[in-house]
Motif scaffolding. Structure first.
Motif, PDB file in Angstrom:
ATOM      1  N   LEU A 150       8.494   0.124   7.583  1.00 42.06           N
ATOM      2  CA  LEU A 150       7.384  -0.823   7.501  1.00 42.06           C
ATOM      3  C   LEU A 150       7.873  -2.251   7.734  1.00 42.06           C
ATOM      4  O   LEU A 150       7.284  -3.017   8.511  1.00 42.06           O
ATOM      5  CB  LEU A 150       6.695  -0.706   6.142  1.00 42.06           C
ATOM      6  N   VAL A 169       7.063  -4.618  11.094  1.00 44.37           N
ATOM      7  CA  VAL A 169       6.487  -5.957  10.948  1.00 44.37           C
ATOM      8  C   VAL A 169       7.401  -7.002  11.564  1.00 44.37           C
ATOM      9  O   VAL A 169       6.972  -7.879  12.332  1.00 44.37           O
ATOM     10  CB  VAL A 169       6.211  -6.271   9.466  1.00 44.37           C
ATOM     11  N   PHE A 229       3.089  -1.127  14.221  1.00 38.04           N
ATOM     12  CA  PHE A 229       2.916  -1.042  12.767  1.00 38.04           C
ATOM     13  C   PHE A 229       2.425   0.344  12.367  1.00 38.04           C
ATOM     14  O   PHE A 229       2.843   0.888  11.345  1.00 38.04           O
ATOM     15  CB  PHE A 229       1.926  -2.101  12.296  1.00 38.04           C
ATOM     16  N   GLY A 259       5.264   2.617  12.134  1.00 36.67           N
ATOM     17  CA  GLY A 259       5.974   2.421  10.871  1.00 36.67           C
ATOM     18  C   GLY A 259       5.273   3.097   9.710  1.00 36.67           C
ATOM     19  O   GLY A 259       5.911   3.655   8.817  1.00 36.67           O
ATOM     20  N   VAL A 260       3.922   3.075   9.715  1.00 34.38           N
ATOM     21  CA  VAL A 260       3.162   3.740   8.659  1.00 34.38           C
ATOM     22  C   VAL A 260       3.397   5.242   8.700  1.00 34.38           C
ATOM     23  O   VAL A 260       3.537   5.899   7.652  1.00 34.38           O
ATOM     24  CB  VAL A 260       1.662   3.412   8.785  1.00 34.38           C
ATOM     25  N   SER A 291       6.535   6.025   7.133  1.00 34.08           N
ATOM     26  CA  SER A 291       6.437   5.874   5.683  1.00 34.08           C
ATOM     27  C   SER A 291       5.835   7.113   5.044  1.00 34.08           C
ATOM     28  O   SER A 291       6.154   7.447   3.898  1.00 34.08           O
ATOM     29  CB  SER A 291       5.610   4.633   5.331  1.00 34.08           C
TER      30      SER A 291
END
Length: 419
Positions: free
Chosen positions: A165, A169, A262, A265-266, A269
């Motif tokens: 994450l 960013v 992004f 990245g989620v 996660s």
């Protein structure tokens, strides 16, 4: 045999300050690694749209496990692990700083990316093996299951949740920032590891009778151990299919799911969230199902995750699938690592671990390369579908082995000689 089941984790053993320092070092560096894990393929997609060249970044970082696995095991069995881990962290900080400067200077193309990923992979070969070899010397044996679960939890939380994450960013702000962050985290990790008080006792060092014979000693011991040899070969197949999936995940995210950096990245996660959850409950699952049953369940979860990715073009489904994938891999690793740390003689632990990793992690570069080739020819869904098929076959084989209680019998037969 209760020491393998994870039942003692209910007592929450005190693992000590040295373990805590190692844990924090791994936590900090894992966040930086997670940022690089997210940023490296994103950087590759900016430099090329060829899935094969994008997947090559994963090949570069994993092929050192094949090239340097056994020599690194010998090195670990001969050196001061604590001091060498500090030096390796410092070296990796320099490598990442060079990559960040190259990006800022406009000469950070694919060749530099591949070179830095390769060198980082070399450092990872040492550090992963060294941490597992070091752990039994700084944590009580009664707490090994808990210690390994906590280490895996923080690694997955950092590399798969917080780090990606942050990396996604920062990549949106400036391409070089995630790599600069990773360099800084390695400096912090080096300081923390340098403060660990204990190291390997002198009696654990091998006799220096010859480099080749010493390297082969771990290989011979592991290959003669039917249980650990079989687990290593199965791990190779699992890693091959899993890394083929992960190598093309960024392509699937952009071209099929139409997510932003992004969003990628989620998704990573989600994988980390599943891993952290698994690390908390894996000892209970192992205690309830037994080692054999737990391994069957883990492979079934991985097969399900790949099948979902192959058939459901939804970001929500992909997030759930990645969480299932992580649950399976973490539970598998808890069983396999504790078995190695308990069964392998102390003076051979570094070398036996390196041979195990050479076999198990040997599937990573092959999987990454195969994933890129298949995705370029048939699309990402074909990669995921093939992985699901491989996992289903492994699950059926493990189910038959579970009926025969193959792990329990093997441990009962081999534990007395190892003591």
């Amino acid at each position: 045999m209760k020491r393998f089941s994870g039942g003692r984790t209910k007592q929450r053993p005190q693992l000590g300050r040295d373990f805590n320092r190692l844990w924090w070092a791994m936590a900090v560096s894992a966040i930086g690694d997670g940022a690089t894990i997210a940023a490296a393929p994103l950087l590759a997609t900016r430099l090329t749209d060829d899935p094969r060249l994008i997947g090559a970044a994963s090949v570069a970082v994993t092929v050192p496990f094949v090239l340097f696995g056994i020599p690194m095991g010998l090195l670990i069995d001969r050196v001061d692990i604590r001091a060498t881990m500090v030096r390796v962290d410092l070296a990796r900080a320099v490598i990442l700083a060079v990559l960040a400067v190259g990006i800022l200077g406009g000469w950070g193309g694919l060749p530099l990316l591949y070179t830095c990923m390769f060198l980082l992979g070399v450092g990872e070969v040492f550090s992963r093996n060294a941490a597992q070899t070091f752990l039994p010397f700084i944590a009580p044996k009664s707490g090994l299951t808990t210690a390994n679960a906590r280490v895996m939890a923080v690694e997955e939380a950092g590399t798969g949740f917080v780090g990606p994450l942050v990396g996604a960013v920062l990549f949106g702000v400036a391409v070089a920032l995630p790599f600069g962050l990773d360099a800084a985290t390695f400096l912090v990790s080096a300081v923390l590891i340098s403060r660990i008080r204990r190291s390997r006792p002198p009696g654990a060092r091998p006799d220096r009778t010859g480099m080749l014979s010493e390297m082969m000693a771990g290989a011979k011991w592991l290959w003669r151990h039917h249980l650990l040899r079989t687990l290593a070969l199965l791990s190779c197949l699992i890693n091959l299919a899993g890394n083929a999936m992960l190598a093309v995940l960024v392509v699937h995210t952009v071209k099929v799911l139409h997510l932003s950096p992004f969003g990628y990245g989620v998704l990573l996660s989600c994988q980390a969230a599943g891993a952290v959850l698994a690390s908390r409950f894996a000892p209970r699952l192992i205690d309830r199902l037994g080692r054999e049953g737990a391994l069957v369940a883990t492979v079934a979860l991985i097969a399900t995750s790949e099948a979902v990715l192959a058939t459901v073009p939804s970001a929500y489904a992909a997030g759930a699938a990645l969480a299932l994938f992580a649950c399976g891999t973490v539970t598998w690793n808890v069983v396999a690592v504790v078995l190695r740390q308990t069964l392998v003689p102390e003076h051979l632990l570094g070398r036996a671990n390196s041979v195990y990793r050479l076999i198990a992690w040997g599937g990573l570069p092959i999987g990454a390369a195969a994933g890129g080739i298949v995705a370029a020819e048939a699309g990402t869904a074909a990669v995921f579908g093939a992985g699901a098929a491989v996992m289903a076959v492994i699950a059926l084989g493990l189910l038959e082995g579970a009926r025969r209680r193959w792990i329990t019998r093997a441990v009962q037969e081999t534990t007395p000689p190892c003591d």
